[in-house]
Design an enzyme around this catalytic site. Sequence first.
Site, PDB file in Angstrom:
ATOM      1  N   ASP A 110       2.087  -2.406  -3.483  1.00  0.00           N
ATOM      2  CA  ASP A 110       0.875  -1.593  -3.325  1.00  0.00           C
ATOM      3  C   ASP A 110       0.945  -0.141  -3.797  1.00  0.00           C
ATOM      4  O   ASP A 110      -0.090   0.477  -3.964  1.00  0.00           O
ATOM      5  CB  ASP A 110       0.407  -1.647  -1.864  1.00  0.00           C
ATOM      6  CG  ASP A 110      -1.112  -1.584  -1.754  1.00  0.00           C
ATOM      7  OD1 ASP A 110      -1.778  -1.717  -2.793  1.00  0.00           O
ATOM      8  OD2 ASP A 110      -1.619  -1.392  -0.641  1.00  0.00           O
ATOM      9  N   HIS A 379       2.401   4.704   1.297  1.00  0.00           N
ATOM     10  CA  HIS A 379       1.582   4.866   0.075  1.00  0.00           C
ATOM     11  C   HIS A 379       0.124   5.214   0.376  1.00  0.00           C
ATOM     12  O   HIS A 379      -0.654   5.417  -0.549  1.00  0.00           O
ATOM     13  CB  HIS A 379       1.686   3.616  -0.808  1.00  0.00           C
ATOM     14  CG  HIS A 379       1.248   2.361  -0.120  1.00  0.00           C
ATOM     15  ND1 HIS A 379       2.106   1.608   0.641  1.00  0.00           N
ATOM     16  CD2 HIS A 379       0.055   1.742  -0.072  1.00  0.00           C
ATOM     17  CE1 HIS A 379       1.437   0.560   1.123  1.00  0.00           C
ATOM     18  NE2 HIS A 379       0.195   0.617   0.718  1.00  0.00           N
TER      19      HIS A 379
END
Length: 973
Positions: A110, A379
């Site tokens: 991701d 993230h």
Amino acid sequence: FFFLQESMHAYAANVYTSVVEELMKGKQRKFIAVEQEFFRLWWDAVATDTHKQQVHQLLQEGRLEFVIGGQVMHDEAVTLIDDQILQLTEGHGFLYETFGIRPQFSWHVDPFGASVTTPTLFALAGFNAHLISRIDYDLKADMQKNKKLQFVWQGSPSLSERQEIFTHIMDQYSYCTPSQIPFSNRSGFYWNGIAVFPDPPKDGIYPNMSLPVTDTNIHLYAQTMVANIKERAAWFRTSDVLWPWGCDKQFFNASVQYSNMDLLLDYINKHSDEFGVTVEYATVGDYFQAVYSRNLTWEIRDSQDFLPYSTEPFQAWTGFYTSRSTLKGVARRASSLLYAGESFFTQYVWKHPASSICKCGALRQLQSLRWAVSEVQHHDGITGTESPKVKDMYMDNLMYGMFNVKKLIASIILDMNKAKKDREVYSSVYIKDSGIPDVDQYVVVYNPLAWNITTVVTISVSHLAMSVYDEVGHSVPAQVQSSAESHSTYDLHILVEISGLSYRKYNVKPLNGKQSAFIGRSVKYKRKDITRADQRSQQVLPVTNNCYQVLFDQNTNMMHSITERETNRTVQLTQEFLEYHVNGDVMKGPISDNYLFTPNASAVPVSKAVGLEVVSGNLMTEIRQYFYSNVTSQDYIYAVYTRMYTVPEGYDGKLLCHRIEQEYRVGPLELNREAVLRTSTNLNTGQLLYTDSNGYQIQKRPFKAYVNNTVARNYYPMVQTAYIEDDTTRLMLLAERAHGVSSQGNGQVEVMLHRRLWNNLRWDLNYNLTLNDSSVVRPVIWLILGTKAVTNILYRTSGLALEHRPVVMFGALSGDKMKLRGQLQQNSIHSSPVTVPPNLHLQTLSIPGWRYSSNHAEQVRSIRMGKQKEGDADFSRVLLRIRHLYEVGEDPVLSQPVTVNLKSLLKGLGSVTVVEERSLTGTWDVNALKRWKWKTAQYPSKGFSNSTETSENCIVTVHPKEIRTFFVYFQGQ
């Protein structure tokens, strides 16, 4: 993409409870889990004893597999390698201590683009294969067509094949199951629907639950799944296809998910002759094992990364390099404070065994900051791609952890100086930035680096008349002047000289007799209209120190040039603020948001008039520039404070003299504006930019022309360093937080400092991702100008000096202040400071507290026998990491291997008895770590790769770019 804290806790708890219970119902079922932060919340707060027993069993059977195993799936673009290592170590320590297992595969699906540091990081952690997904859409299409999505990646030019790793890029379907089914307008394969938390529906019916598998549609379901499997098989070299089942926030209701999956898999396998496919539940490890055993020869990829990342022609994910600049700054300050706190505490434990401080409590204080710094590397954390509510959670956790560590450092200082334990002294030690009241005070300054430093620390004081003395009563060079930002306080700048991992005490007195601090003189210049500047009469104002002469153009009050005095090379250099105007209405075209940067056109200059004030003194000169939208404006949104230091005789001023410090003040911006500082020079750079990868290595960034969105696609992350150069001269920028950076013209480098956006994209509105950030940001950048050879030597140490600026604490001197003077002749925390050679960095010195055994067989045995119960932390094990800062061939001297005697390096802490060399996160003995060796044309023989030469009797040779990790034990007190 995103996670909302309160729903996430409920959701994560549900996933693990539900999945573990379901895995126990079918021997064929499997599951992979990644982020330890959520697993640990479940394990500590929700899991029953039965659940825990089941997890142990499932791990042993290989049906539950932890991949990556860090606290979070960290961002790759804007994080520092130190913080990536921290969060990985934190998760791995828990997994090894609790289960005796060590993750061996990654699942980095991701993060928005893939950095070249990551393959090295995961190789050093002992992984056998690495998996990523988000890379440029056009590049992925090309690699997929040519079956090049799998390769052996040698991320580090210096470590090359020793730390290479097999890498798999997911195909265009990425990590989510494709949900379209041709036989129904309902979705397919997501039978548990969409998570609704914290209040799940009472009837168990969730939104968007897929069409259940029935006798009538099972053949159609199987055909759809097989067709997709075959489409994907054509993109890979082996006949093994990784088919990820799930997506964000799935498996919260695992029973409905597994029961439908079971039916479908059974059906396909019963009809495998017809379908030409067999299917089985697998973990990532199962997949990579299958590919590895095919024994193919793979292509090598060198140190090219996959940044920046675009998903469509007008979707360049380069905005998040700057989004939420304040959070990015606080995350790095927290990381730096943690680094200082760890070494401070480690030295205290070994040097002061009879301490009065509760070590377990102290470790908890450090752990609160370890967790907060680890968590924000997510993230959707430091990237600034979270909602304001989640951003506030990160900030609160960071602030709480920082408060704890400051409190710990303060109590250690008090304990070591046996100062009075009364509350007022105690509270005044750690409440920083409070300004100094009208009493004698001491300022304690700790240098967390393992080198001697000479630098300037700045504190707020309430008047101009000040004197500063060291521990033995000698006067210390200092300068006091009016503050640029505050009308009620003054800035006191103190020149400090401190050896490695040591602290010093300075006594700051309001005037009582002779003034010792020099009072800075201020000259204010008339505001200049830069649009009507008279180009003919060139009047310049010079500001000079031993290293540079900087000229300011008096027609415009802007910077004109910098001369590097040693070579007498002059570079024309101007700086201006500009704004990119961006669109926020999806009906009118592509938008900018937390993730994306989509400028409408070229950047527009923001100011028509510049005000100038120069404050000069014996220690430093500060040039204050204020940028106004026009000549009559009252207020400014932009300012630059540039500081140049003059180092007195007798001090080592090399680093201090060679940096031009700049602090910017930017904001509040208008909506849909992205603010950049553009530095334009007459260096002929050919628009070639260099940026760092996670503070670990340098990447070359040639300017690339695209059909669409060229400006945004030429933005790169700058975590610590960026530079431009011509044949002889280099201009370096060093940063204390991440920024987007680009070279949009020859001789130019621009840094994005701040963004304020709003858009009406439905998805962004639903998750409150519109980045209406009305804050004022104050980032700092240090400029270094010089020849390539000189800047090469300066920037490594300077970058670390900026990252790890000294920790400053205040305390009141109560009553017996005279005693302090005599007893503190020796100013280090111990008798011999810790010092490493200039091409090495002491990356970690801490007491992790893990209770696991370094002997793997013993660790596994104690877990199997259930002996791994809660106990006190282990304070005897010290974690030490040493990093070589240079690449092979970069510098004739500094790029050489360095031999270090760990016994003598650490003699100040005590007598070293045992040193064990470990893998990066500490869970492997390096001698036992045999990673898979994937066959390449270069290295046809396949086997296990054993990477490091081991250390004999505490003598270690560190080669370029190596990061070496050790457990060190000292003789008991």
